[in-house]
Design a protein around this motif. Structure first.
Motif, PDB file in Angstrom:
ATOM      1  N   ASP A 101       0.842  -1.199   0.000  1.00 45.96           N
ATOM      2  CA  ASP A 101       0.000   0.000   0.000  1.00 45.96           C
ATOM      3  C   ASP A 101       0.873   1.243   0.000  1.00 45.96           C
ATOM      4  O   ASP A 101       1.513   1.564   1.000  1.00 45.96           O
ATOM      5  CB  ASP A 101      -0.919  -0.006   1.223  1.00 45.96           C
ATOM      6  CG  ASP A 101      -1.970   1.092   1.145  1.00 45.96           C
ATOM      7  OD1 ASP A 101      -2.345   1.487   0.029  1.00 45.96           O
ATOM      8  OD2 ASP A 101      -2.410   1.544   2.218  1.00 45.96           O
ATOM      9  N   VAL A 102       0.900   1.928  -1.144  1.00 49.76           N
ATOM     10  CA  VAL A 102       1.721   3.127  -1.302  1.00 49.76           C
ATOM     11  C   VAL A 102       0.787   4.315  -1.505  1.00 49.76           C
ATOM     12  O   VAL A 102       0.369   4.601  -2.620  1.00 49.76           O
ATOM     13  CB  VAL A 102       2.689   3.000  -2.503  1.00 49.76           C
ATOM     14  CG1 VAL A 102       3.542   4.248  -2.615  1.00 49.76           C
ATOM     15  CG2 VAL A 102       3.540   1.768  -2.390  1.00 49.76           C
ATOM     16  N   GLN A 103       0.451   4.975  -0.426  1.00 48.15           N
ATOM     17  CA  GLN A 103      -0.351   6.190  -0.527  1.00 48.15           C
ATOM     18  C   GLN A 103       0.540   7.376  -0.899  1.00 48.15           C
ATOM     19  O   GLN A 103       0.131   8.251  -1.647  1.00 48.15           O
ATOM     20  CB  GLN A 103      -1.088   6.461   0.792  1.00 48.15           C
ATOM     21  CG  GLN A 103      -2.052   5.365   1.188  1.00 48.15           C
ATOM     22  CD  GLN A 103      -3.194   5.179   0.205  1.00 48.15           C
ATOM     23  OE1 GLN A 103      -3.652   6.133  -0.425  1.00 48.15           O
ATOM     24  NE2 GLN A 103      -3.638   3.936   0.052  1.00 48.15           N
ATOM     25  N   ASP A 104       1.779   7.379  -0.345  1.00 46.22           N
ATOM     26  CA  ASP A 104       2.740   8.436  -0.612  1.00 46.22           C
ATOM     27  C   ASP A 104       4.130   7.809  -0.710  1.00 46.22           C
ATOM     28  O   ASP A 104       4.717   7.410   0.300  1.00 46.22           O
ATOM     29  CB  ASP A 104       2.686   9.480   0.505  1.00 46.22           C
ATOM     30  CG  ASP A 104       3.623  10.649   0.275  1.00 46.22           C
ATOM     31  OD1 ASP A 104       4.212  10.751  -0.829  1.00 46.22           O
ATOM     32  OD2 ASP A 104       3.788  11.467   1.202  1.00 46.22           O
ATOM     33  N   ALA A 105       4.655   7.723  -1.921  1.00 41.10           N
ATOM     34  CA  ALA A 105       5.948   7.063  -2.143  1.00 41.10           C
ATOM     35  C   ALA A 105       7.076   7.777  -1.408  1.00 41.10           C
ATOM     36  O   ALA A 105       7.978   7.123  -0.874  1.00 41.10           O
ATOM     37  CB  ALA A 105       6.252   6.985  -3.631  1.00 41.10           C
ATOM     38  N   ASP A 106       7.029   9.094  -1.367  1.00 40.73           N
ATOM     39  CA  ASP A 106       8.082   9.835  -0.675  1.00 40.73           C
ATOM     40  C   ASP A 106       8.070   9.551   0.827  1.00 40.73           C
ATOM     41  O   ASP A 106       9.124   9.461   1.453  1.00 40.73           O
ATOM     42  CB  ASP A 106       7.944  11.343  -0.923  1.00 40.73           C
ATOM     43  CG  ASP A 106       8.277  11.717  -2.360  1.00 40.73           C
ATOM     44  OD1 ASP A 106       9.120  11.021  -2.961  1.00 40.73           O
ATOM     45  OD2 ASP A 106       7.707  12.697  -2.865  1.00 40.73           O
ATOM     46  N   ALA A 107       6.892   9.393   1.406  1.00 44.63           N
ATOM     47  CA  ALA A 107       6.797   9.081   2.834  1.00 44.63           C
ATOM     48  C   ALA A 107       7.367   7.701   3.123  1.00 44.63           C
ATOM     49  O   ALA A 107       8.074   7.512   4.118  1.00 44.63           O
ATOM     50  CB  ALA A 107       5.344   9.167   3.301  1.00 44.63           C
ATOM     51  N   VAL A 108       7.086   6.733   2.259  1.00 42.28           N
ATOM     52  CA  VAL A 108       7.634   5.381   2.427  1.00 42.28           C
ATOM     53  C   VAL A 108       9.154   5.424   2.293  1.00 42.28           C
ATOM     54  O   VAL A 108       9.889   4.832   3.096  1.00 42.28           O
ATOM     55  CB  VAL A 108       7.022   4.404   1.404  1.00 42.28           C
ATOM     56  CG1 VAL A 108       7.719   3.055   1.461  1.00 42.28           C
ATOM     57  CG2 VAL A 108       5.533   4.249   1.629  1.00 42.28           C
ATOM     58  N   ARG A 109       9.635   6.139   1.295  1.00 42.93           N
ATOM     59  CA  ARG A 109      11.080   6.259   1.063  1.00 42.93           C
ATOM     60  C   ARG A 109      11.763   6.902   2.272  1.00 42.93           C
ATOM     61  O   ARG A 109      12.781   6.417   2.762  1.00 42.93           O
ATOM     62  CB  ARG A 109      11.311   7.093  -0.199  1.00 42.93           C
ATOM     63  CG  ARG A 109      12.712   7.093  -0.716  1.00 42.93           C
ATOM     64  CD  ARG A 109      12.846   7.854  -2.041  1.00 42.93           C
ATOM     65  NE  ARG A 109      12.139   7.169  -3.116  1.00 42.93           N
ATOM     66  CZ  ARG A 109      11.057   7.641  -3.737  1.00 42.93           C
ATOM     67  NH1 ARG A 109      10.553   8.816  -3.391  1.00 42.93           N
ATOM     68  NH2 ARG A 109      10.478   6.970  -4.700  1.00 42.93           N
ATOM     69  N   ASP A 110      11.190   7.993   2.777  1.00 44.90           N
ATOM     70  CA  ASP A 110      11.769   8.675   3.937  1.00 44.90           C
ATOM     71  C   ASP A 110      11.734   7.789   5.180  1.00 44.90           C
ATOM     72  O   ASP A 110      12.682   7.783   5.968  1.00 44.90           O
ATOM     73  CB  ASP A 110      11.039   9.986   4.219  1.00 44.90           C
ATOM     74  CG  ASP A 110      11.309  11.036   3.159  1.00 44.90           C
ATOM     75  OD1 ASP A 110      12.305  10.905   2.416  1.00 44.90           O
ATOM     76  OD2 ASP A 110      10.507  11.987   3.059  1.00 44.90           O
ATOM     77  N   ASP A 111      10.640   7.049   5.366  1.00 48.28           N
ATOM     78  CA  ASP A 111      10.521   6.163   6.521  1.00 48.28           C
ATOM     79  C   ASP A 111      11.615   5.095   6.497  1.00 48.28           C
ATOM     80  O   ASP A 111      12.259   4.843   7.515  1.00 48.28           O
ATOM     81  CB  ASP A 111       9.136   5.512   6.537  1.00 48.28           C
ATOM     82  CG  ASP A 111       8.933   4.625   7.741  1.00 48.28           C
ATOM     83  OD1 ASP A 111       9.234   5.069   8.869  1.00 48.28           O
ATOM     84  OD2 ASP A 111       8.466   3.484   7.557  1.00 48.28           O
ATOM     85  N   ILE A 112      11.834   4.496   5.359  1.00 41.19           N
ATOM     86  CA  ILE A 112      12.862   3.456   5.255  1.00 41.19           C
ATOM     87  C   ILE A 112      14.254   4.041   5.442  1.00 41.19           C
ATOM     88  O   ILE A 112      15.096   3.478   6.139  1.00 41.19           O
ATOM     89  CB  ILE A 112      12.729   2.687   3.924  1.00 41.19           C
ATOM     90  CG1 ILE A 112      11.483   1.801   3.993  1.00 41.19           C
ATOM     91  CG2 ILE A 112      13.979   1.863   3.631  1.00 41.19           C
ATOM     92  CD1 ILE A 112      11.144   1.079   2.737  1.00 41.19           C
ATOM     93  N   LYS A 113      14.509   5.205   4.863  1.00 36.14           N
ATOM     94  CA  LYS A 113      15.833   5.816   4.999  1.00 36.14           C
ATOM     95  C   LYS A 113      16.093   6.283   6.427  1.00 36.14           C
ATOM     96  O   LYS A 113      17.175   6.076   6.962  1.00 36.14           O
ATOM     97  CB  LYS A 113      15.987   6.975   4.019  1.00 36.14           C
ATOM     98  CG  LYS A 113      16.090   6.482   2.580  1.00 36.14           C
ATOM     99  CD  LYS A 113      16.750   7.422   1.658  1.00 36.14           C
ATOM    100  CE  LYS A 113      18.154   7.748   1.865  1.00 36.14           C
ATOM    101  NZ  LYS A 113      19.144   6.710   1.598  1.00 36.14           N
ATOM    102  N   GLN A 114      15.097   6.919   7.056  1.00 36.85           N
ATOM    103  CA  GLN A 114      15.300   7.469   8.394  1.00 36.85           C
ATOM    104  C   GLN A 114      15.292   6.412   9.489  1.00 36.85           C
ATOM    105  O   GLN A 114      15.996   6.558  10.485  1.00 36.85           O
ATOM    106  CB  GLN A 114      14.228   8.531   8.700  1.00 36.85           C
ATOM    107  CG  GLN A 114      14.335   9.758   7.842  1.00 36.85           C
ATOM    108  CD  GLN A 114      15.687  10.436   7.967  1.00 36.85           C
ATOM    109  OE1 GLN A 114      16.240  10.572   9.052  1.00 36.85           O
ATOM    110  NE2 GLN A 114      16.252  10.845   6.847  1.00 36.85           N
ATOM    111  N   ASN A 115      14.479   5.385   9.333  1.00 35.22           N
ATOM    112  CA  ASN A 115      14.379   4.379  10.382  1.00 35.22           C
ATOM    113  C   ASN A 115      15.269   3.177  10.128  1.00 35.22           C
ATOM    114  O   ASN A 115      16.100   2.828  10.955  1.00 35.22           O
ATOM    115  CB  ASN A 115      12.926   3.926  10.556  1.00 35.22           C
ATOM    116  CG  ASN A 115      12.086   5.024  11.158  1.00 35.22           C
ATOM    117  OD1 ASN A 115      12.519   5.719  12.062  1.00 35.22           O
ATOM    118  ND2 ASN A 115      10.892   5.196  10.642  1.00 35.22           N
TER     119      ASN A 115
END
Length: 170
Positions: A146-160
């Motif tokens: 479920d990709v509502q916002d690709a940038d949010a998913v990308r940032d979550d994976i990079k930051q966490n």
């Protein structure tokens, strides 16, 4: 060396035929003590812990061990949260509302071990699967249910995820 401690801890528990928390704690303490005492006999790749020293420094070893324990705790917590999110998607969302997608994430982690740990952590987290790493090892491709916002998913994976992996395996 943490891998050696974990292997010895699991061996201890298997030999005890008991998989309880007290046996885990005792096994970890015994394994940690054995590896610390035997560290001067181990080869350099085991003793430098990726810290660039040929001699072991017990303070760095303890710090590295605590970082690995924190990382494992974070990974288990992330897996639990993702399981709850997946249950919500399955139980309460309509199929039309789910937007699967493939996301390219640029990598800052450079080591093979770091990329492998990151890819496995992403795959172990329900709802995401690591698909491929580019040939230049600068991008990882993942599938999200479920990709509502690709940038949010990308940032979550990079930051966490990636940030924590880079603390251990740059």
């Amino acid at each position: 060396m943490i891998v050696l401690v974990l292997i010895l801890t699991l061996t201890w528990m298997a030999l005890q035929s008991s998989f309880t928390l007290p046996d885990l704690i005792v096994g970890f303490i015994v394994s940690y003590g054995l590896v610390t005492l035997a560290s001067r006999f181990l080869s350099t790749p085991f003793t430098n812990g990726g810290l660039g020293r040929s001699r072991i420094d017990n303070r760095n070893y303890v710090r590295l061990t605590l970082k690995w324990i924190a990382f494992i705790g974070f990974a288990l917590w992330s897996i639990l949260k993702a399981n709850i999110d997946m249950a919500r998607i399955v139980l309460f969302r309509r199929v039309d509302d789910i937007k699967p997608g493939i996301i390219a994430i640029p990598l800052d982690v450079k080591s093979d071990a770091g990329i492998t740990v990151l890819a496995n952590l992403i795959t172990l987290t329900p709802g995401t699967v690591s698909l491929d790493v580019s040939t230049d090892r600068r991008t990882i491709y993942i599938h999200c249910i479920d990709v509502q916002d690709a940038d949010a998913v990308r940032d979550d994976i990079k930051q966490n995820f990636e940030r924590r992996v880079m603390e251990l395996l740059p």
